[in-house]
Design an enzyme around this catalytic site. Sequence first.
Site, PDB file in Angstrom:
ATOM      1  N   GLU A 120       0.856  -1.169   0.032  1.00  0.00           N
ATOM      2  CA  GLU A 120      -0.051  -0.028  -0.135  1.00  0.00           C
ATOM      3  C   GLU A 120       0.886   1.171   0.088  1.00  0.00           C
ATOM      4  OE1 GLU A 120      -2.994   1.145  -0.113  1.00  0.00           O
ATOM      5  OE2 GLU A 120      -4.536  -0.373   0.732  1.00  0.00           O
ATOM      6  N   ASP A 124      -4.122   5.263   6.072  1.00  0.00           N
ATOM      7  CA  ASP A 124      -4.562   6.442   6.717  1.00  0.00           C
ATOM      8  C   ASP A 124      -5.822   6.202   7.503  1.00  0.00           C
ATOM      9  OD1 ASP A 124      -5.292   9.158   7.069  1.00  0.00           O
ATOM     10  OD2 ASP A 124      -6.280   9.362   5.239  1.00  0.00           O
ATOM     11  N   VAL A 174      -0.034  14.359   1.807  1.00  0.00           N
ATOM     12  CA  VAL A 174       1.212  14.079   1.006  1.00  0.00           C
ATOM     13  C   VAL A 174       1.031  13.831  -0.318  1.00  0.00           C
ATOM     14  CG1 VAL A 174       2.637  13.882   3.262  1.00  0.00           C
ATOM     15  CG2 VAL A 174       1.553  11.853   2.076  1.00  0.00           C
ATOM     16  N   ARG A 186       1.739  12.373  -9.027  1.00  0.00           N
ATOM     17  CA  ARG A 186       2.102  10.993  -8.702  1.00  0.00           C
ATOM     18  C   ARG A 186       3.670  10.763  -9.164  1.00  0.00           C
ATOM     19  NH1 ARG A 186      -2.230   7.906  -7.406  1.00  0.00           N
ATOM     20  NH2 ARG A 186      -4.477   8.292  -8.333  1.00  0.00           N
TER      21      ARG A 186
HETATM   22  P1  IMP Z   1      -7.392   4.911   4.117  1.00  0.00           P
HETATM   23  O1  IMP Z   1      -8.093   6.069   4.691  1.00  0.00           O
HETATM   24  O2  IMP Z   1      -6.304   4.138   4.916  1.00  0.00           O
HETATM   25  O3  IMP Z   1      -8.378   3.823   3.682  1.00  0.00           O
HETATM   26  O4  IMP Z   1      -6.485   5.217   2.715  1.00  0.00           O
HETATM   27  C1  IMP Z   1      -7.056   5.247   1.469  1.00  0.00           C
HETATM   28  C2  IMP Z   1      -6.494   5.799   0.396  1.00  0.00           C
HETATM   29  O5  IMP Z   1      -6.487   7.248   0.678  1.00  0.00           O
HETATM   30  C3  IMP Z   1      -5.012   5.612   0.515  1.00  0.00           C
HETATM   31  O6  IMP Z   1      -4.797   4.450  -0.105  1.00  0.00           O
HETATM   32  C4  IMP Z   1      -4.531   6.902  -0.465  1.00  0.00           C
HETATM   33  O7  IMP Z   1      -4.732   6.479  -1.676  1.00  0.00           O
HETATM   34  C5  IMP Z   1      -5.232   7.897   0.052  1.00  0.00           C
HETATM   35  N1  IMP Z   1      -4.767   8.874   1.016  1.00  0.00           N
HETATM   36  C6  IMP Z   1      -4.768   8.834   2.100  1.00  0.00           C
HETATM   37  N2  IMP Z   1      -3.820   9.929   2.888  1.00  0.00           N
HETATM   38  C7  IMP Z   1      -3.352  10.368   1.626  1.00  0.00           C
HETATM   39  C8  IMP Z   1      -2.560  11.665   1.613  1.00  0.00           C
HETATM   40  O8  IMP Z   1      -2.057  12.045   2.582  1.00  0.00           O
HETATM   41  N3  IMP Z   1      -1.943  11.606   0.369  1.00  0.00           N
HETATM   42  C9  IMP Z   1      -2.531  11.112  -0.814  1.00  0.00           C
HETATM   43  N4  IMP Z   1      -3.233  10.127  -0.762  1.00  0.00           N
HETATM   44  C10 IMP Z   1      -3.797   9.632   0.475  1.00  0.00           C
HETATM   45 MG    MG Z   2      -4.461   4.302  -2.664  1.00  0.00          MG
END
Ligand code: IMP
Ligand code: MG
Length: 199
Positions: A120, A124, A174, A186
């Site tokens: 991954e 987040d 980020v 990206r």
């Molecule tokens: P989750 O909130 O852990 O389910 O993360 C879901 C997705 O949100 C990640 O795989 C990233 O693609 C995106 N994401 C979360 N935080 C960031 C960030 O700081 N920058 C860019 N993408 C993010």
């Molecule tokens: Mg992602």
Amino acid sequence: MSTRDRVDRVPADGYHVGLERCVMAEAPKTLFSSEQIRRRVAELGAQISHDYAGRSLVLLCVLKGGFVFTADLARHIELPLRVEFLGVQSYGMETRSSGVVQITQDLTSPVDGQDLLLVEDIVDTGLTSHFLLETLAARKPRSLRLCALLHKPARRQQEVPIDYTGFSIEDVFVVGYGLDHAQRYRNLPYIGVLPAELG
Ligand code: IMP
Ligand code: MG
């Protein structure tokens, strides 16, 4: 002139990303340089090679954000391995924290009885990784672990065991090294924080 120099030396009227003109006031501020990332990814690759010695591995890249990290990590793992790609899409009002995840691109072959490493970009809220780990566990792999380049604990809603972590970060948005904001950035070779007005 390195890519980094080109990105940092933003002319007053913006810079060019491929054919697209990207107008911005400031470049993302460096959080981890490409050299810091390179060193950490090499360490992770060495650790993974050690932990799985004598076995073969399926690297499971979560698209889109994981594509750069997976490509670099794979080249630091000295084991027989194959790479699979998993496309995911979140639904809901708040895309990044809806927790309702749909697989938009599935694996091309079965993974039962195999050693799976989910790769991954960032954990987040934890909702995406949690969903993927549950879904993959149902496919009866021999083992299943999670490797995340970035770990942002401040916004965690769902605890997930991260077996390999690149860097832990504060609650900042980020971009770069695979991570995007509205599909941009990206291709930055470093990980940066967006200027507040964009993040
Ligand atoms: P989750 O909130 O852990 O389910 O993360 C879901 C997705 O949100 C990640 O795989 C990233 O693609 C995106 N994401 C979360 N935080 C960031 C960030 O700081 N920058 C860019 N993408 C993010
Ligand atoms: Mg992602």
